[in-house]
Structures are given as structure tokens and as C-alpha cells.
Design a protein around this motif. Structure first.
Motif, PDB file in Angstrom:
ATOM      1  N   UNK A   1       0.800  -1.224   0.000  1.00 31.85           N
ATOM      2  CA  UNK A   1       0.000   0.000   0.000  1.00 31.85           C
ATOM      3  C   UNK A   1       0.828   1.266   0.000  1.00 31.85           C
ATOM      4  N   UNK A   2       2.153   1.103   0.155  1.00 28.64           N
ATOM      5  CA  UNK A   2       3.039   2.270   0.204  1.00 28.64           C
ATOM      6  C   UNK A   2       4.192   2.067  -0.769  1.00 28.64           C
ATOM      7  N   UNK A   3       3.890   2.199  -2.077  1.00 27.10           N
ATOM      8  CA  UNK A   3       4.930   1.899  -3.063  1.00 27.10           C
ATOM      9  C   UNK A   3       6.113   2.857  -2.936  1.00 27.10           C
ATOM     10  N   UNK A   4       5.841   4.078  -2.473  1.00 26.88           N
ATOM     11  CA  UNK A   4       6.944   5.029  -2.317  1.00 26.88           C
ATOM     12  C   UNK A   4       7.967   4.516  -1.298  1.00 26.88           C
ATOM     13  N   UNK A   5       7.497   3.803  -0.313  1.00 23.37           N
ATOM     14  CA  UNK A   5       8.426   3.257   0.681  1.00 23.37           C
ATOM     15  C   UNK A   5       9.279   2.135   0.094  1.00 23.37           C
ATOM     16  N   UNK A   6       8.751   1.460  -0.933  1.00 29.00           N
ATOM     17  CA  UNK A   6       9.523   0.407  -1.589  1.00 29.00           C
ATOM     18  C   UNK A   6      10.818   0.957  -2.162  1.00 29.00           C
ATOM     19  N   UNK A   7      10.722   2.130  -2.794  1.00 28.81           N
ATOM     20  CA  UNK A   7      11.922   2.727  -3.363  1.00 28.81           C
ATOM     21  C   UNK A   7      12.975   2.965  -2.291  1.00 28.81           C
ATOM     22  N   UNK A   8      12.547   3.610  -1.218  1.00 26.15           N
ATOM     23  CA  UNK A   8      13.497   3.955  -0.157  1.00 26.15           C
ATOM     24  C   UNK A   8      14.036   2.705   0.529  1.00 26.15           C
ATOM     25  N   UNK A   9      13.168   1.743   0.766  1.00 25.73           N
ATOM     26  CA  UNK A   9      13.599   0.564   1.502  1.00 25.73           C
ATOM     27  C   UNK A   9      14.516  -0.328   0.651  1.00 25.73           C
ATOM     28  N   UNK A  10      14.224  -0.434  -0.643  1.00 24.40           N
ATOM     29  CA  UNK A  10      15.106  -1.213  -1.517  1.00 24.40           C
ATOM     30  C   UNK A  10      16.489  -0.571  -1.579  1.00 24.40           C
ATOM     31  N   UNK A  11      16.512   0.753  -1.733  1.00 20.37           N
ATOM     32  CA  UNK A  11      17.808   1.438  -1.780  1.00 20.37           C
ATOM     33  C   UNK A  11      18.546   1.301  -0.446  1.00 20.37           C
ATOM     34  N   UNK A  12      17.795   1.407   0.657  1.00 21.17           N
ATOM     35  CA  UNK A  12      18.437   1.308   1.971  1.00 21.17           C
ATOM     36  C   UNK A  12      19.081  -0.067   2.172  1.00 21.17           C
ATOM     37  N   UNK A  13      18.332  -1.135   1.829  1.00 21.60           N
ATOM     38  CA  UNK A  13      18.887  -2.474   2.029  1.00 21.60           C
ATOM     39  C   UNK A  13      20.047  -2.746   1.075  1.00 21.60           C
TER      40      UNK A  13
END
Ligand code: MN
Length: 323
Positions: A104-116
């Protein structure tokens, strides 16, 4: 190792080497490597990115990491032809698990993928990512470029994924990657394309007719000419393969490479300075007999063999750690 150890995915304590497991049983990690988030002494970490929210056609690549891991159990017994060694005898590899984000929060996917990805890359470990739709390459390239600078892209695909559009999806991310300065089109090459995009943006494009007509040795020569010895990122969209070889994908295009033709190119790229890789767009729900997931796993294992080719055999070196 002669000892039989079931469920090496969570029971193995060996960072180098492998345990034999029957292909049909046990916990599945990528190539039976151990699940771990401890990156000490690790050469390569495998990261799943289960995303299919950026697709333009059929969804289903959220199951890609799981499908590729499961299929990889079939090739986890030893060297992959034509290689005569197993990359796990030369590289310490862990399965880092999947990126977690709420759909439900695709914007967080970007940040979380980059963070990991940065967590892995900044520790000095290199990253092998399993998608997920191709959009995952954008946060992965952001993470790699932060450490390595502007990169060459070696891109296998049926599609250019460089459509000049403000939209962020699995057909535009290399346009954005280029504009963000993450990749240099002049030093990047796209292999196997068979959908017309009038804007090349300066990328070298070897369309599918050129690839099949001229053969693997010619393709490898073109990669050498364009990429040289600079740092390169390998991105492999499974839809580069013909749908008869890879039906399990979201935007299939008829008239593609055979699995062997792709392997034949890949194994010739052993001199490329690859710093990371992703294998994307495997959608197991459209697959037949796991052939697409298996091709994805095999492509990733070829990449590991490329990385390991010039490294010494280390299977006699046992690095033990507490569970
Ligand atoms: Mn594609």
C-alpha cells in the motif's frame, strides 16, 4: 563436503563451500546458501525484491524471488556447464532475504530497496538482486552509483525501458537512471531488444536480429568495445528470452533468444568489471514446468561463476561462526 546436511538454508555454518541436498526437499534459499544478515567476510549477498506494482501488463513478479529460489535447488548440486567449478567454492555467498515493504506504500519500496542495497554494498559485499519487476533496478542503481559512481549498464531485455516519461514504472526507469546520472548511455549496451523505441538516448542497441544473426562472440566484442574496463552493472530481464523458453513473465515478446543463446553470451563476459546484478521479471504464475524460474536461477549462477572465475578455490577454508 561429504556430510549430508538438510536445510542448509538455515543450518549451514559454512560460508564457503556447499552441502549436498536432494533438490526436491528442504528449505529453499538461493542455491541453498545460508540465510543471514551478517555481512562479515561475505563476497555476495542475494536480495529478493518482490515487487510487481510497476508493471504495465501482467502482474505476478512479486512471486519471482520465491520462484527463482525454489528453482535454484535444481542446480545447487555443483558446477554449471560449461564452468568446471562451483562459485560457492570460491565466493562466500549468503541469502539476505527479501526487501520488506507494504504494497500500500509503493513510495516506501523505493526507499527501503535502496536502503537495504546500500546496507549490503557499503559493507563491501556485492549484491545480486532477484526481482520483482524491472522497476527495482532504479533504487538498486541509485545504491550502486552512490558507492561506485556513474556506471555502464549491460542490459538484456526485449524492451528498452528508456521511455521518456515522467511516470515511474518498469518501462521508464533507465530513462530516469540516465537523467539522475546513475548510468552513462555512451558506455552502456542493450542486448536482445525487439520492441521499437525511436529514442535511443545514446545507448548502444543490439537488437535481437543482430544478436542472433551475428552470434555470441560478436555480441561479446560489442560489449568490450562499448563498456571497456569500467565498472558495469548487469541487468537481465528474463523476457529477453523467447516466450517459448521463458513464458513466466509479464510482458512477453515473441521472437527472442533461446536460453542457450543468452548463456553463450553471458559466459563470454568474464572480463567485464561487474559490480552488481539483478535478474528481473520472472512471474512464476505464468510459468510452465518452472522453466522460466530455472532460467532465472541459471542466469544468476552464471553471473556468480563469472565473478568467481579468477578467484582461488577456497572450499578447504572453513570459516565457522556461531548460529
Ligand atoms: Mn522487458
Amino acid at each position: 563436503m561429504d556430510e549430508i546436511l538438510g536445510d542448509a538454508a538455515f543450518r549451514s555454518r559454512d560460508l564457503i563451500g556447499r552441502h549436498y541436498e536432494v533438490p526436491y526437499a528442504g528449505a529453499t534459499s538461493f542455491l541453498r546458501t545460508r540465510y543471514s544478515r551478517d555481512l562479515k567476510d561475505i563476497d555476495v549477498a542475494v536480495l529478493g525484491v518482490p515487487l510487481d506494482l510497476a508493471t504495465s501488463n501482467r502482474p505476478g513478479t512479486r512471486f519471482g524471488p520465491r520462484g527463482v529460489r525454489q528453482a535454484s535447488a535444481q542446480i545447487a548440486w555443483g558446477p554449471q556447464h560449461p564452468w568446471t567449478f562451483d562459485p560457492r567454492d570460491r565466493l562466500a555467498i549468503v541469502d539476505y532475504g527479501d526487501v520488506l515493504f507494504d504494497y500500500g506504500y509503493i513510495d516506501r519500496m523505493l526507499a527501503e530497496t535502496e536502503r537495504m542495497a546500500r546496507e549490503i554494498i557499503d559493507s563491501g559485499t556485492s549484491l545480486l538482486a532477484i526481482g520483482g519487476d524491472h522497476f527495482i533496478s532504479l533504487p538498486l542503481l541509485r545504491a550502486h552509483a552512490k558507492r561506485h559512481g556513474k556506471l555502464s549498464l549491460v542490459h538484456f531485455d526485449a524492451h528498452s525501458d528508456t521511455w521518456a516519461d515522467d511516470l515511474y514504472n518498469h518501462g521508464t526507469m533507465f530513462y530516469h537512471a540516465m537523467n539522475e546520472g546513475l548510468i552513462d548511455p555512451a558506455r552502456s549496451i542493450q542486448i536482445g531488444l525487439r520492441t521499437y523505441n525511436p529514442q535511443t538516448h545514446g545507448f548502444t542497441i543490439l537488437d535481437n536480429a543482430a544478436v542472433i544473426g551475428n552470434g555470441a562472440a560478436w555480441v561479446a566484442e560489442q560489449v568490450r568495445r562499448v563498456v571497456g574496463d569500467g565498472k558495469a552493472y548487469l541487468t537481465f530481464d528474463i523476457d529477453c528470452l523467447d516466450p517459448s523458453f521463458a513464458p513466466g513473465t509479464g510482458t512477453p515478446v515473441c521472437g527472442g533468444l533461446s536460453t542457450f543463446q543468452a548463456f553463450d553470451i553471458l559466459v563470454r563476459l568474464d572480463w567485464v568489471n561487474f559490480i552488481g546484478m539483478d535478474i528481473v521479471e520472472v512471474a512464476p504464475i505464468y510459468d510452465v514446468g518452472e522453466i522460466t524460474s530455472l532460467a532465472g536461477a541459471a542466469i544468476a549462477m552464471h553471473y556468480l561463476s563469472l565473478r568467481a572465475k579468477n578467484l582461488p578455490h577456497r572450499s578447504n577454508v572453513k570459516i565457522r561462526r556461531e548460529a
